[in-house]
Motif scaffolding. Sequence first.
Motif, PDB file in Angstrom:
ATOM      1  N   ALA A  21      72.262 -15.726  12.453  1.00  0.00           N
ATOM      2  CA  ALA A  21      71.377 -15.766  13.617  1.00  0.00           C
ATOM      3  C   ALA A  21      72.169 -15.941  14.905  1.00  0.00           C
ATOM      4  N   SER A  22      71.563 -15.543  16.013  1.00  0.00           N
ATOM      5  CA  SER A  22      72.063 -15.806  17.353  1.00  0.00           C
ATOM      6  C   SER A  22      73.503 -15.326  17.557  1.00  0.00           C
ATOM      7  N   ILE A  23      74.279 -16.093  18.313  1.00  0.00           N
ATOM      8  CA  ILE A  23      75.630 -15.675  18.689  1.00  0.00           C
ATOM      9  C   ILE A  23      76.557 -15.507  17.476  1.00  0.00           C
ATOM     10  N   PRO A  24      76.540 -16.403  16.461  1.00  0.00           N
ATOM     11  CA  PRO A  24      77.400 -16.159  15.297  1.00  0.00           C
ATOM     12  C   PRO A  24      77.138 -14.802  14.635  1.00  0.00           C
ATOM     13  N   GLN A  28      79.819 -11.465  14.483  1.00  0.00           N
ATOM     14  CA  GLN A  28      80.175 -10.750  13.263  1.00  0.00           C
ATOM     15  C   GLN A  28      79.807  -9.269  13.345  1.00  0.00           C
ATOM     16  N   GLU A  29      78.678  -8.963  13.953  1.00  0.00           N
ATOM     17  CA  GLU A  29      78.274  -7.570  14.118  1.00  0.00           C
ATOM     18  C   GLU A  29      79.275  -6.793  14.964  1.00  0.00           C
ATOM     19  N   SER A  34      84.589 -12.259  10.535  1.00  0.00           N
ATOM     20  CA  SER A  34      83.931 -11.943   9.274  1.00  0.00           C
ATOM     21  C   SER A  34      83.853 -13.224   8.463  1.00  0.00           C
ATOM     22  N   VAL A  35      82.632 -13.619   8.058  1.00  0.00           N
ATOM     23  CA  VAL A  35      82.459 -14.871   7.328  1.00  0.00           C
ATOM     24  C   VAL A  35      81.879 -14.575   5.944  1.00  0.00           C
ATOM     25  N   PRO A 155      88.198 -13.715  21.777  1.00  0.00           N
ATOM     26  CA  PRO A 155      88.094 -12.797  22.920  1.00  0.00           C
ATOM     27  C   PRO A 155      86.958 -11.795  22.730  1.00  0.00           C
ATOM     28  N   GLY A 156      86.054 -11.745  23.721  1.00  0.00           N
ATOM     29  CA  GLY A 156      84.920 -10.838  23.658  1.00  0.00           C
ATOM     30  C   GLY A 156      83.680 -11.427  23.037  1.00  0.00           C
ATOM     31  N   ALA A 157      83.777 -12.653  22.489  1.00  0.00           N
ATOM     32  CA  ALA A 157      82.619 -13.262  21.838  1.00  0.00           C
ATOM     33  C   ALA A 157      81.533 -13.612  22.845  1.00  0.00           C
TER      34      ALA A 157
END
Length: 244
Positions: A21-24, A28-29, A34-35, A155-157
């Motif tokens: 959900a949300s920012i995490p 990943q998208e 990658s988790v 970076p970029g998150a």
Amino acid sequence: MTLEIDVIALFPQMLEGPLAASIPARIQEQGLASVRVHDLRRWGIGRHRSVDDYTYGGGAGMVLRPEPVAAALAELRRSDSLVVLLDAAGEVFRQETAERLANGSHLLFLCPRYEGVDERIRAMVDLELSIGDYVLTGGELPALVVIDAVMRLLPGAIDADSTAEESHAAGLLEYPQYTRPPSFEGREVPAVLVSGDHAAVRRWRLRESLRRTLERRPDLLEGRDLPVEQRRLLDEIGRGDERA
């Protein structure tokens, strides 16, 4: 480069929902991280996939056995891995640790349960982290805290300006934030913030950051060699000088 994260846990579902959900999820998208979450029982012993046992010497609670953990690490660990045990006796997790972990390539988190881990497991990890001076039922929630803090620094998150001035980024707590409406229940947005004077806004924010740190976390200022401007602003705060 994608930061790869593997998590070994007894209750994977505690991590899967928040990470989707949300920012995490967006991080990943975007391919920035990658988790993968693994059930420790996959490496459990015997028909019942046992991962814990009673502690030698007696006492309440169960302790994670070393064999399943060793088997999991043997399969998941790589030459570039940093293996992190979430444990109440570990080093207190801080922003500088998050920054260091964000520069890695593969993080492997081990989430204990019950009364903790067999002491021999500690020799299998590279770092032990605690998120505070209290005890939780397991390592899944601390792992989520650490992963979230690390991923947002990639970076970029998120907007780089968001991480540059927030609490702990420069060793200080963040200054107060305001949005609309300009007046709410008799409380006004500070005039300097709508003045258009960028230099005055910057100075106000730094002073309020110092004030908040002094009031709430004076330990963050102890023993620090502060820049001249910060020392002057602290003097102003001490004198009650409210100039912008």
